[in-house]
Design an enzyme around this catalytic site. Structure first.
Site, mmCIF file in Angstrom:
data_model
loop_
_atom_site.group_PDB
_atom_site.id
_atom_site.type_symbol
_atom_site.label_atom_id
_atom_site.label_comp_id
_atom_site.label_asym_id
_atom_site.label_seq_id
_atom_site.Cartn_x
_atom_site.Cartn_y
_atom_site.Cartn_z
ATOM 1 N N ARG A 29 0.801 -1.224 0.000
ATOM 2 C CA ARG A 29 0.000 0.000 0.000
ATOM 3 C C ARG A 29 0.830 1.270 0.000
ATOM 4 N NH1 ARG A 29 -4.922 -2.959 2.721
ATOM 5 N NH2 ARG A 29 -6.173 -1.141 3.116
ATOM 6 N N ARG A 55 -21.347 -3.232 3.500
ATOM 7 C CA ARG A 55 -20.502 -4.126 4.282
ATOM 8 C C ARG A 55 -20.579 -3.778 5.768
ATOM 9 N NH1 ARG A 55 -14.264 -4.586 2.664
ATOM 10 N NH2 ARG A 55 -13.975 -2.745 3.945
HETATM 11 P P1 AMP Z 1 -7.992 -3.974 4.609
HETATM 12 O O1 AMP Z 1 -8.813 -5.061 5.207
HETATM 13 O O2 AMP Z 1 -7.012 -4.482 3.606
HETATM 14 O O3 AMP Z 1 -8.821 -2.836 4.089
HETATM 15 O O4 AMP Z 1 -7.106 -3.380 5.796
HETATM 16 C C1 AMP Z 1 -7.693 -2.814 6.944
HETATM 17 C C2 AMP Z 1 -6.700 -1.904 7.652
HETATM 18 O O5 AMP Z 1 -5.544 -2.657 8.043
HETATM 19 C C3 AMP Z 1 -6.157 -0.759 6.819
HETATM 20 O O6 AMP Z 1 -7.032 0.352 6.786
HETATM 21 C C4 AMP Z 1 -4.861 -0.455 7.556
HETATM 22 O O7 AMP Z 1 -5.104 0.203 8.776
HETATM 23 C C5 AMP Z 1 -4.369 -1.856 7.901
HETATM 24 N N1 AMP Z 1 -3.561 -2.422 6.794
HETATM 25 C C6 AMP Z 1 -3.811 -3.570 6.098
HETATM 26 N N2 AMP Z 1 -2.866 -3.792 5.181
HETATM 27 C C7 AMP Z 1 -2.000 -2.758 5.280
HETATM 28 C C8 AMP Z 1 -0.801 -2.399 4.589
HETATM 29 N N3 AMP Z 1 -0.296 -3.158 3.602
HETATM 30 N N4 AMP Z 1 -0.173 -1.258 4.962
HETATM 31 C C9 AMP Z 1 -0.624 -0.508 5.972
HETATM 32 N N5 AMP Z 1 -1.749 -0.754 6.652
HETATM 33 C C10 AMP Z 1 -2.434 -1.880 6.319
#
Ligand code: AMP
Length: 187
Positions: free
Chosen positions: A88, A127
């Protein structure tokens, strides 16, 4: 084959990643799922990530790269991984490239799930009703979209420069989108 799934929150990475993992018999690795689980269990990792996650901010690159290193050391990940929402930021893209290179691997393809802002907001609202994720509340969603545009959108260009990106219009039914994915990746 290592495959990265990218796209804004709510683009369908998780759903399509699960289908792809099943179809190809490959492990899917989603940092978001792993972190949510750590928060639920109250582990040191979870305690570190909880506040940032719930507010919609990204957690640190070091923390993410540590998790990726651990994942890649598992025997099940030896033949390739479907990375869901893992890369990300640019430092994460560079770090993951380094970690894969240590194993003589490199990212094979990046699938970008393309979806309009209106559609994203509608999907995340839906969701929220079903999963009641703290970071799907409107304020956190606004922060997540901002983080996506500022920190994650440039990652797409990083992979475009390396000619790895396939754009998947993420509209239509789940099976229609899965069909587009398998057409792009081939057999
Ligand atoms: P997601 O389910 O992929 O939308 O991730 C939920 C949350 O987890 C994000 O909003 C971030 O706070 C954290 N997160 C997940 N993957 C990452 C990543 N690669 N880099 C930084 N934060 C992450």
């Amino acid at each position: 084959m290592d495959i990265l799934l990218m796209g804004p929150p709510g683009a369908g990475k998780g759903t399509q990643g699960a289908l792809l993992a099943e179809a190809r018999g490959m492990p899917k690795f989603a940092t978001g799922d792993l972190l949510r689980d750590a928060v639920k269990r109250g582990t040191p990792l979870g305690l570190q990530a909880k506040e940032l996650m719930e507010a919609g901010h990204l957690v640190s690159d070091d923390l993410i790269l540590g998790i990726v290193r651990e994942e890649l050391s598992k025997p099940a990940a030896g033949k390739g991984v479907i990375f869901d929402g893992v890369v990300r930021t640019i430092p994460q893209a560079e770090g993951v490239e380094r970690l894969l290179a240590e194993q003589g691997r490199s990212m094979s393809a990046v699938l970008f799930f393309d979806v309009s802002d209106d559609e994203i907001l509608a999907r995340l609202a839906k969701r929220r009703e079903i999963e009641s994720r703290a970071d799907d509340d409107p304020q956190a969603v606004a922060i997540r979209l901002k983080a996506y545009r500022k920190q994650t959108a440039p990652v797409l260009d990083w992979y475009e420069d390396r000619k790895l990106v396939h754009h998947i219009p993420a509209v239509g039914s789940v099976s229609e989108i899965a069909e587009k994915v398998s057409r792009v990746l081939g057999k």
